[in-house]
Design a protein around this motif. Structure first.
Motif, PDB file in Angstrom:
ATOM      1  N   THR A 178       3.801   2.294   5.310  1.00 58.49           N
ATOM      2  CA  THR A 178       3.192   2.348   3.975  1.00 58.49           C
ATOM      3  C   THR A 178       1.958   3.238   4.023  1.00 58.49           C
ATOM      4  OG1 THR A 178       1.714   0.462   4.275  1.00 58.49           O
ATOM      5  CG2 THR A 178       3.925  -0.002   3.422  1.00 58.49           C
ATOM      6  N   GLU A 179       1.563   3.686   2.861  1.00 59.20           N
ATOM      7  CA  GLU A 179       0.316   4.428   2.732  1.00 59.20           C
ATOM      8  C   GLU A 179      -0.833   3.435   2.793  1.00 59.20           C
ATOM      9  OE1 GLU A 179       1.286   6.036  -1.087  1.00 59.20           O
ATOM     10  OE2 GLU A 179       2.078   7.875  -0.215  1.00 59.20           O
ATOM     11  N   PRO A 180      -2.042   3.906   3.070  1.00 55.14           N
ATOM     12  CA  PRO A 180      -3.176   2.976   3.060  1.00 55.14           C
ATOM     13  C   PRO A 180      -3.496   2.512   1.638  1.00 55.14           C
ATOM     14  CG  PRO A 180      -3.899   5.211   3.603  1.00 55.14           C
ATOM     15  CD  PRO A 180      -2.419   5.251   3.470  1.00 55.14           C
ATOM     16  N   PHE A 181      -4.121   1.343   1.552  1.00 59.39           N
ATOM     17  CA  PHE A 181      -4.567   0.775   0.275  1.00 59.39           C
ATOM     18  C   PHE A 181      -6.035   0.430   0.427  1.00 59.39           C
ATOM     19  CE2 PHE A 181      -0.100  -0.265   0.751  1.00 59.39           C
ATOM     20  CZ  PHE A 181       0.428   0.167  -0.446  1.00 59.39           C
ATOM     21  N   TRP A 182      -6.866   0.953  -0.453  1.00 59.81           N
ATOM     22  CA  TRP A 182      -8.294   0.621  -0.471  1.00 59.81           C
ATOM     23  C   TRP A 182      -8.545  -0.174  -1.743  1.00 59.81           C
ATOM     24  CZ3 TRP A 182     -12.199   4.842   1.329  1.00 59.81           C
ATOM     25  CH2 TRP A 182     -11.786   5.388   2.555  1.00 59.81           C
ATOM     26  N   ILE A 183      -9.165  -1.357  -1.596  1.00 57.48           N
ATOM     27  CA  ILE A 183      -9.429  -2.207  -2.760  1.00 57.48           C
ATOM     28  C   ILE A 183     -10.910  -2.556  -2.801  1.00 57.48           C
ATOM     29  CG2 ILE A 183      -8.923  -4.388  -3.919  1.00 57.48           C
ATOM     30  CD1 ILE A 183      -6.215  -4.385  -2.621  1.00 57.48           C
ATOM     31  N   ALA A 184     -11.497  -2.410  -3.995  1.00 62.33           N
ATOM     32  CA  ALA A 184     -12.901  -2.781  -4.199  1.00 62.33           C
ATOM     33  C   ALA A 184     -12.989  -3.758  -5.358  1.00 62.33           C
ATOM     34  CB  ALA A 184     -13.748  -1.551  -4.492  1.00 62.33           C
ATOM     35  N   ASP A 185     -13.875  -4.741  -5.207  1.00 62.50           N
ATOM     36  CA  ASP A 185     -14.172  -5.675  -6.287  1.00 62.50           C
ATOM     37  C   ASP A 185     -15.330  -5.089  -7.073  1.00 62.50           C
ATOM     38  OD1 ASP A 185     -14.919  -7.759  -7.963  1.00 62.50           O
ATOM     39  OD2 ASP A 185     -14.442  -9.293  -6.462  1.00 62.50           O
ATOM     40  N   LEU A 186     -15.094  -4.784  -8.342  1.00 63.00           N
ATOM     41  CA  LEU A 186     -16.107  -4.158  -9.193  1.00 63.00           C
ATOM     42  C   LEU A 186     -16.667  -5.134 -10.223  1.00 63.00           C
ATOM     43  CD1 LEU A 186     -14.204  -0.799  -9.775  1.00 63.00           C
ATOM     44  CD2 LEU A 186     -16.001  -1.272  -8.088  1.00 63.00           C
ATOM     45  N   GLY A 187     -16.608  -6.418  -9.909  1.00 65.35           N
ATOM     46  CA  GLY A 187     -17.119  -7.435 -10.829  1.00 65.35           C
ATOM     47  C   GLY A 187     -16.001  -8.014 -11.665  1.00 65.35           C
ATOM     48  N   GLU A 188     -15.875  -7.532 -12.901  1.00 67.52           N
ATOM     49  CA  GLU A 188     -14.846  -8.047 -13.804  1.00 67.52           C
ATOM     50  C   GLU A 188     -13.478  -7.416 -13.552  1.00 67.52           C
ATOM     51  OE1 GLU A 188     -15.953  -8.277 -17.975  1.00 67.52           O
ATOM     52  OE2 GLU A 188     -18.020  -7.870 -17.368  1.00 67.52           O
ATOM     53  N   SER A 189     -13.406  -6.447 -12.651  1.00 68.72           N
ATOM     54  CA  SER A 189     -12.131  -5.796 -12.347  1.00 68.72           C
ATOM     55  C   SER A 189     -12.087  -5.379 -10.883  1.00 68.72           C
ATOM     56  CB  SER A 189     -11.923  -4.567 -13.245  1.00 68.72           C
ATOM     57  OG  SER A 189     -12.885  -3.583 -12.945  1.00 68.72           O
ATOM     58  N   ARG A 190     -10.900  -5.001 -10.453  1.00 70.82           N
ATOM     59  CA  ARG A 190     -10.698  -4.485  -9.127  1.00 70.82           C
ATOM     60  C   ARG A 190     -10.126  -3.081  -9.240  1.00 70.82           C
ATOM     61  NH1 ARG A 190     -12.302  -8.584  -9.715  1.00 70.82           N
ATOM     62  NH2 ARG A 190     -10.590  -9.365 -10.923  1.00 70.82           N
ATOM     63  N   ALA A 191     -10.442  -2.236  -8.248  1.00 66.37           N
ATOM     64  CA  ALA A 191      -9.877  -0.890  -8.183  1.00 66.37           C
ATOM     65  C   ALA A 191      -9.121  -0.768  -6.871  1.00 66.37           C
ATOM     66  CB  ALA A 191     -10.969   0.165  -8.267  1.00 66.37           C
ATOM     67  N   LEU A 192      -7.976  -0.128  -6.931  1.00 57.72           N
ATOM     68  CA  LEU A 192      -7.161   0.095  -5.744  1.00 57.72           C
ATOM     69  C   LEU A 192      -6.818   1.578  -5.676  1.00 57.72           C
ATOM     70  CD1 LEU A 192      -4.266  -1.943  -4.330  1.00 57.72           C
ATOM     71  CD2 LEU A 192      -3.879   0.457  -4.843  1.00 57.72           C
ATOM     72  N   ILE A 193      -6.997   2.154  -4.499  1.00 58.79           N
ATOM     73  CA  ILE A 193      -6.642   3.551  -4.260  1.00 58.79           C
ATOM     74  C   ILE A 193      -5.548   3.568  -3.203  1.00 58.79           C
ATOM     75  CG2 ILE A 193      -7.435   5.801  -3.444  1.00 58.79           C
ATOM     76  CD1 ILE A 193     -10.266   4.973  -4.322  1.00 58.79           C
ATOM     77  N   THR A 194      -4.521   4.353  -3.445  1.00 58.56           N
ATOM     78  CA  THR A 194      -3.464   4.534  -2.461  1.00 58.56           C
ATOM     79  C   THR A 194      -2.922   5.951  -2.583  1.00 58.56           C
ATOM     80  OG1 THR A 194      -1.440   3.594  -1.522  1.00 58.56           O
ATOM     81  CG2 THR A 194      -1.557   3.721  -3.921  1.00 58.56           C
ATOM     82  N   GLY A 195      -2.200   6.383  -1.582  1.00 63.08           N
ATOM     83  CA  GLY A 195      -1.593   7.707  -1.634  1.00 63.08           C
ATOM     84  C   GLY A 195      -1.504   8.341  -0.270  1.00 63.08           C
ATOM     85  N   SER A 196      -1.142   9.609  -0.286  1.00 64.25           N
ATOM     86  CA  SER A 196      -0.937  10.353   0.952  1.00 64.25           C
ATOM     87  C   SER A 196      -2.140  11.208   1.328  1.00 64.25           C
ATOM     88  CB  SER A 196       0.297  11.252   0.803  1.00 64.25           C
ATOM     89  OG  SER A 196       0.096  12.189  -0.250  1.00 64.25           O
ATOM     90  N   GLY A 197      -3.262  11.007   0.653  1.00 65.80           N
ATOM     91  CA  GLY A 197      -4.445  11.823   0.899  1.00 65.80           C
ATOM     92  C   GLY A 197      -5.086  11.575   2.256  1.00 65.80           C
ATOM     93  N   SER A 198      -5.984  12.466   2.613  1.00 63.10           N
ATOM     94  CA  SER A 198      -6.733  12.345   3.860  1.00 63.10           C
ATOM     95  C   SER A 198      -7.864  11.324   3.698  1.00 63.10           C
ATOM     96  CB  SER A 198      -7.318  13.704   4.240  1.00 63.10           C
ATOM     97  OG  SER A 198      -8.315  14.083   3.299  1.00 63.10           O
TER      98      SER A 198
END
Length: 190
Positions: free
Chosen positions: A150-170
């Protein structure tokens, strides 16, 4: 009136002569419709489709009940996709946008009010992932998950929401997007 050829005289040659006019007719129709081309040397990469990132994220901010951020990515990154899928396993919806970098990599940003585990399970599509540590950028900590195949998954808690970044990037491209998300302003619903 011509008599039918006896069955014993019908062979593969007769079948080939019957198929040739049909194949020629198919080629003529395909050429007229413009659906057939011959390119010596193989296919070429086409132009990456571009979306209006601001309008897509503003529409999500207007429709969804959690804060949506508009990251300022490098100008050469092409925003090329946007969707608003339901997060499976949670009573939540996500705002997803994608970018193509100059290196040809794809990075996707998903914002949702779903919990971290639900969001990870949704984006990882059921693949097993393990936490690999934390990356800090722009004052925000991103939990990094990786899985086999799988590609990596980066998740951040931003308070009232969460953000997730994934993909084939460096790693640098992930850091660039993570920093842009962490420092992005929240869009006001209209």
């Amino acid at each position: 009136m011509a008599e039918k050829k006896p069955r014993i005289l019908q062979n593969n040659k007769d079948m080939a002569w019957s198929l040739i006019p049909l194949l020629l007719a198919c080629l003529v129709i395909a050429a007229i419709a413009g659906q057939c081309s011959l390119r010596v040397g193989g296919p070429e990469a086409g132009q990456v489709p571009r979306i209006d990132l601001g309008a897509s994220l503003q529409a999500d901010a207007d429709a969804l009940d959690f804060p949506i951020r508009r990251p300022e990515v490098p100008a050469e990154w092409i925003p090329n996709s946007a969707s608003r899928p339901a997060v499976t396993g949670a009573d939540a919806v996500a705002s997803t946008v994608g970018f193509v970098t100059p290196a040809g990599s794809y990075l996707g940003l998903t914002q949702s009010d779903a919990g971290e585990e639900e969001l990870l399970r949704f984006r990882a599509d059921g693949a097993r992932t393990d936490g690999q540590g934390v990356e800090s950028t722009a004052g925000t900590e991103w939990v990094v998950y990786r899985g086999e195949d799988t590609e990596p998954f980066w998740i951040a808690d931003l308070g009232e929401s969460r953000a997730l970044i994934t993909g084939s990037g460096s790693q640098d491209e992930f850091l660039t997007l993570a920093s842009a998300v962490a420092s992005a302003p929240v869009l006001d619903p209209r």
